[in-house]
Design an enzyme around this catalytic site. Structure first.
Site, PDB file in Angstrom:
ATOM      1  N   ASP A   1       0.860  -1.180   0.000  1.00  0.00           N
ATOM      2  CA  ASP A   1       0.000   0.000   0.000  1.00  0.00           C
ATOM      3  C   ASP A   1       0.901   1.236   0.000  1.00  0.00           C
ATOM      4  OD1 ASP A   1      -2.898   1.133   0.502  1.00  0.00           O
ATOM      5  OD2 ASP A   1      -1.690   2.027   2.087  1.00  0.00           O
TER       6      ASP A   1
ATOM      7  N   HIS B   1      -7.084  -6.047  -1.334  1.00  0.00           N
ATOM      8  CA  HIS B   1      -6.041  -5.043  -1.106  1.00  0.00           C
ATOM      9  C   HIS B   1      -5.004  -5.448  -0.062  1.00  0.00           C
ATOM     10  CE1 HIS B   1      -4.203  -1.126  -1.071  1.00  0.00           C
ATOM     11  NE2 HIS B   1      -4.437  -0.975   0.212  1.00  0.00           N
TER      12      HIS B   1
END
Length: 319
Positions: free
Chosen positions: A99, A298
């Protein structure tokens, strides 16, 4: 066994979690996370002969939280990684980020290839510097509703996410995961006028198999004092980062590199990714063929630890 320490770097104190001996591997988390995001990577990488260090980056968890928004630029973050490597008594390291940690890893490799021997990014690929500052670009494209723009205003997202941290983690970790049926494929992460970031997803009645209530306990405890402002300040520097990195426009990564993502990751479906991802190995010839995990959302290394660990170990052992 994971051990915890504090290290003084660039005038601030960083908390690290460490296990193993051997070549240094630095793990950089994303938002809203901390060192614990790498809990499944410590033992396998340490057992393979690596010194594994996961850091709470500035503004997160048990590390220091400078008050000035301007203290969270990409140059500060890269400086922290280089300072940490040297503070640990090492001259070189492999840097792996997920991320927000991925852009930090890519930029550290780009700016200091003399220190970073190899780099891996999870979820977020190395991205070309666009012709327009990113916050402005998203504001114009999505009429100010893209979540980056919602995060821009000091105090707003800070208060929303901190109102009930446990609910925040349950909703964000489930909401952006491959287990959320709405992520097949995910839509654009927009915040409706007058609404909040968390309105996009309801709290799950039952957590997915990769996430336990005990995990939520840890994340909640790690944010009890820190809050979310430090991490949100990273977003508030996106346009400033665009200005600061002008000298590295079109620069390529010159060291071995690996990119891992999931096909249900919201970043995988950001505007322009359908054109960028097929071109990555052309743009960066040192980048291995990307690893795309079917059905993964994610939270790559948390959702698919076995596959991620296998890919990372194959990459590390090939260096």
């Amino acid at each position: 066994m994971v051990e915890h320490h504090s290290v003084n770097v660039n005038g601030i104190r960083l908390h690290i979690a460490e296990e193993g001996e051997g070549p240094l591997v630095v793990l950089l988390h994303g938002f809203p996370e901390c060192w614990y995001s790498w809990r499944h990577q410590f033992a396998p990488l340490a057992a393979a002969g690596y010194r594994v260090v996961a850091v709470d980056q500035r503004g997160y968890g048990r590390s220091d939280h400078p008050q000035e928004v301007e203290a969270y630029t990409i140059l500060h973050l890269v400086g922290d990684v280089i300072g940490l490597i040297h503070a640990l008594g090492e001259k070189h390291a492999v840097v792996i980020g997920h991320d927000w940690g991925a852009p930090v890893a890519w930029h550290t490799a780009l700016l200091r290839p003399d220190v970073v021997t190899a780099v891996a990014g999870l979820s977020v690929p190395p991205q070309p510097r666009g012709s327009v500052p990113p916050l402005r670009a998203m504001r114009e494209r999505f009429d100010g509703q893209f979540y980056w723009n919602y995060f821009e205003t000091p105090g707003v997202a800070d208060a929303e996410l901190a109102a009930d941290p446990r609910a925040t983690f349950r909703r964000t970790l489930y909401g952006a995961s491959g287990d959320n049926p709405h992520n097949d494929p995910p839509g654009q992460p927009l915040v409706q006028p007058g609404g909040g970031f968390l309105d996009r997803v309801k709290a799950p009645e039952k957590l997915p198999s990769w996430l336990t209530e005990e995990d939520i306990d840890v994340f909640t405890a790690e944010y009890a004092e820190a809050g979310f402002t430090g991490g949100l300040n990273w977003y508030r520097n996106l346009d400033r980062n665009w200005e600061l990195t002008a000298a590295w426009a079109d620069a390529t990564i010159q060291i071995p590199a690996l990119y891992i993502t999931g096909d249900r990751d919201l970043v995988y479906h950001f505007p322009g990714m359908d054109q960028l991802l097929p071109a990555l190995t052309t743009l960066h010839p040192q980048l291995r063929e990307p690893v795309v995990l079917p059905g993964c959302g994610h939270w790559t290394q948390q959702e698919r630890p076995d596959e991620v660990n296998a890919a990372l170990l194959e990459f590390l052992d090939s260096l």
